[in-house]
Design an enzyme around this catalytic site. Structure first.
Site, mmCIF file in Angstrom:
data_model
loop_
_atom_site.group_PDB
_atom_site.id
_atom_site.type_symbol
_atom_site.label_atom_id
_atom_site.label_comp_id
_atom_site.label_asym_id
_atom_site.label_seq_id
_atom_site.Cartn_x
_atom_site.Cartn_y
_atom_site.Cartn_z
ATOM 1 C CB VAL A 139 -0.576 -2.333 6.198
ATOM 2 C CG1 VAL A 139 -1.784 -2.431 7.100
ATOM 3 C CG2 VAL A 139 0.698 -2.625 6.972
ATOM 4 C CB THR A 143 -9.006 -3.113 8.596
ATOM 5 O OG1 THR A 143 -9.212 -2.826 7.209
ATOM 6 C CG2 THR A 143 -9.624 -1.980 9.403
ATOM 7 C CB VAL A 278 -5.304 -8.702 -7.091
ATOM 8 C CG1 VAL A 278 -6.283 -9.504 -7.940
ATOM 9 C CG2 VAL A 278 -4.281 -9.627 -6.434
ATOM 10 C CG HIS A 565 -17.568 -1.944 12.515
ATOM 11 N ND1 HIS A 565 -18.277 -1.687 13.664
ATOM 12 C CD2 HIS A 565 -16.271 -2.074 12.915
ATOM 13 C CE1 HIS A 565 -17.454 -1.656 14.702
ATOM 14 N NE2 HIS A 565 -16.234 -1.888 14.263
#
Length: 667
Positions: A139, A143, A278, A565
């Site tokens: 989006v 994140t 991509v 993370h």
């Protein structure tokens, strides 16, 4: 009319959050909210490509509109001579993504890539298919649009170690200006701090809602000898307790798109292409120069040329994925999937993650915790209109602490454990069962991927609990994972492998973190709430003595929680580092005009949540790119090498066989 519309919008958001992500009714509410947003919120007018066609070539192509990519696009377009294309595989964010309390629900939507790591023995046992989900934003904003918004920079020594590893320009004193230049600190008591700035565009505030539970958390920390600190102040951030600093403004999420793209939406030299996937970077094998990007958009294939550079900011999973499909990666692995390596580099190695567990639940005798019924009360909805109330809590998180365990072996005395305090627990929404008909809702535990069997071993069906939790997060894990290609189809997920407890030290540290969290809660500070650890053992651990080290290990292996993370898979380091993928200026070793700028370049995890770090990387990358390309009229691009040498480097058509016998792929 406007007031009624805003109430309808908020109701739509909350009702949509209380319905399955795949429910037609949920989609109807989401659609209604989106239509209202486009009709009456001018600050959210579509600020991007609009009627701008995608050009055949740009000065810079940035792949990924996440935390780093949004900053890079912002900074590079400050030069009006440069045309910049920002490519994003996902769609635009919305007012729905701004609602902090539904952070876990966002991970059940199309805003999330939906990745899950490969099944490993003895971890994530209580999750669907025994695989831990790895949420990554698909989006605008990446994140930063679906995370918990916690703003932490890490310790001074974290960055000084990077510099000592040969990464010139990355010491703490050299990266601090980048953190500060972006920040818009809205915390009154920090307005005069020399380590905070109030003039940037990335808002940082304390969560407006403050429950009595977080006061008890801070009080308990002080009783154990810890101070109340500003954990982003290097003079006092070694250890201590605090309310969280979050990327919010007026109780609403601020992501990369809000902070760095919307303020510049009218710059004519910035084009943003959404829903643009991509597949690879085209690299001239003769000169080893990145020339163009291959992509699909609206089910059509495009090649867009880069006059100066391609900057890969797709994140710690997708950046190595794209690099390897471009021929950059470990030669032996690329050969296994039928690719010839242009450059043999350790792409995909060094995967790091801060592991935790959401398995601790503390019941209380008061209704001060976050619950679904409390969020849906009219007074909560009214408070949210004013930027207040429990809806402003990012998944319930209110506090944070940095502490030491007995296994801390850091020579500089940095903490090895973080406590994330949430005035909610995985049973706060009744486990997504409401009413005798068990209407399924989006929920905390569903967002985490916890199975029904695991959940109902801990809680009664339909039990909406008044409870809170502490997630103990290991700060400097020694275990490493890896990202690999599944095959030579660029539309297939990569393989994501990580044994969180590969290092026994990590396992022992996490066990100590669970024990320390329980000890903290059983201190006098929480006595007024009669805080009680859930006495029911998790499914699979029934025969292990409760509250022993063996039980805590069993709990960790069943409810193994990750924290967005993932990092380190395109490691930064000098040419002398055999594991390095990019140099200290983020240029891919041995390839011209190709950089990687996102959390994948981390050589070692900082003692911090990585979102602020990614913003900093984007700012520093933009500075280095500007220095490398002094402002001048762009040179003519020159022809693309055509054809590339060998079938792998030639332009492929949809459905055309790949250079592996019998292998085909389609959009």
């Amino acid at each position: 009319m406007m007031a009624r519309g805003r109430w309808l919008l908020l109701a739509s958001v909350l009702v949509a959050a209380a319905l399955p992500a795949v429910s037609p009714l949920a989609l109807l509410f989401l659609s209604a909210a989106q239509q209202y947003q486009e009709a009456v919120l001018p600050f959210r007018e579509h600020p991007y490509t609009g009627n701008k066609p995608i050009l055949a070539e740009y000065d810079f192509i940035v792949i990924g509109a996440g935390s780093a990519g949004t900053v890079i696009a912002n900074r590079l377009t400050e030069n009006s001579e440069w045309k910049v294309l920002l490519l994003e595989a996902g769609d635009e964010d919305s007012v729905i993504t701004e609602v902090p309390v539904i952070v876990d629900e966002l991970q059940l939507t199309g805003y999330n890539w939906g990745y899950s790591m490969e099944k490993e023995p003895n971890q994530c046992l209580g999750f669907t298919d025994q695989r831990c989900p790895w949420p990554r934003g698909k989006v605008l904003g990446g994140t930063s649009t679906i995370n918990y918004m916690i703003y932490t920079r890490g310790q001074r020594r974290d960055y000084d170690e990077w510099a000592e590893m040969g990464n010139y320009g990355w010491s703490y004193d050299e990266v601090l200006p980048h953190f500060m230049s972006m920040e818009r600190c809205l915390i009154p008591e920090l307005q005069n701090s020399r380590y905070h700035n109030k003039n940037g565009t990335l808002s940082v505030e304390q969560v407006p809602h403050k429950s009595p539970l977080v006061d008890a958390f801070l009080e308990a920390g002080q009783a154990q000898g810890y101070s109340l600190i500003d954990y982003n102040d290097p003079d006092q951030n070694s250890q201590g307790f605090s309310r969280i600093q979050a990327n919010m403004h007026g109780g609403r999420r601020i992501n990369g798109a809000n902070a760095f793209l919307r303020p510049i939406r009218k710059r004519p030299n910035l084009h943003i292409a959404l829903k643009s996937r991509v597949t690879r970077v085209l690299i001239d094998p003769q000169t080893m120069t990145a020339k163009a990007v291959e992509m699909t958009r609206n089910r059509q294939w495009r090649v867009v040329r880069a006059r100066k550079e391609v900057i890969l900011s797709a994140g710690a999973i997708n950046s190595p994925h794209i690099l390897m499909h471009s021929g950059i990666g470990p030669a032996d692995h690329l050969a296994q999937v039928g690719y010839k390596a242009l450059k043999d580099l350790k792409v995909g190695y060094n995967m790091m993650e801060h592991v935790s567990s959401a398995g601790l639940t503390f019941f209380i005798n008061d209704s001060v915790s976050l619950t679904l019924s409390g969020v849906l009360r009219p007074q909560a909805l009214n408070a949210y209109r004013q930027g207040q109330g429990p809806i402003t809590l990012p998944g319930g998180v209110e506090g944070i602490a940095y502490v030491h365990t007995r296994y801390n072996d850091d020579a500089y005395g940095r903490p090895d454990m973080e406590f994330i305090f949430a005035g909610a627990a995985i049973c706060s929404d009744a486990g997504a069962t409401m009413s005798p008909q068990r209407l399924t809702l989006c929920s905390y535990r569903k967002g985490m991927g916890i199975t029904d069997e695991t959940y109902y071993s801990l809680f009664e069906r339909g039990q909406q609990c008044n409870a809170f939790t502490i997630w103990p997060m290991i700060l400097s894990p020694k275990s490493r994972g890896r990202v690999l290609l599944r095959d030579n189809n660029p539309f297939h997920w990569p393989l994501m492998k990580h044994d969180y407890f590969q290092s026994e030290h990590d396992l022992l540290t996490c066990i100590e973190g669970l024990k320390a969290a329980v000890e903290l809660v059983e201190s006098p500070a929480f006595a007024r709430f009669n805080a009680t650890l859930n006495p029911r053992p998790v499914r699979g651990c029934e025969n292990v003595p409760f509250r022993t080290d063996a039980y805590w290990e069993c709990l960790l292996r069943h409810i193994t929680t990750t924290l967005h993370h993932q990092s380190g898979t395109c490691k930064m380091g000098p040419a002398s580092d055999p594991d390095a993928v990019v140099d200290p200026e983020l240029r891919v070793h041995g390839v011209r005009n190709l950089r990687v700028a996102d959390a994948s370049i981390l050589p070692r995890l900082p003692r911090a949540h990585t979102n602020a770090v990614a913003y900093m990387i984007g700012s520093k990358a933009a500075e280095m790119i500007k220095q490398a390309w002094p402002s001048q009229s762009p040179p003519p691009p020159g022809p693309l090498p055509s054809p590339y040498s060998g079938p792998y480097y030639r332009w492929r058509l949809p459905g055309e066989p790949l250079p592996v016998s019998g292998a085909t792929w389609t959009i």
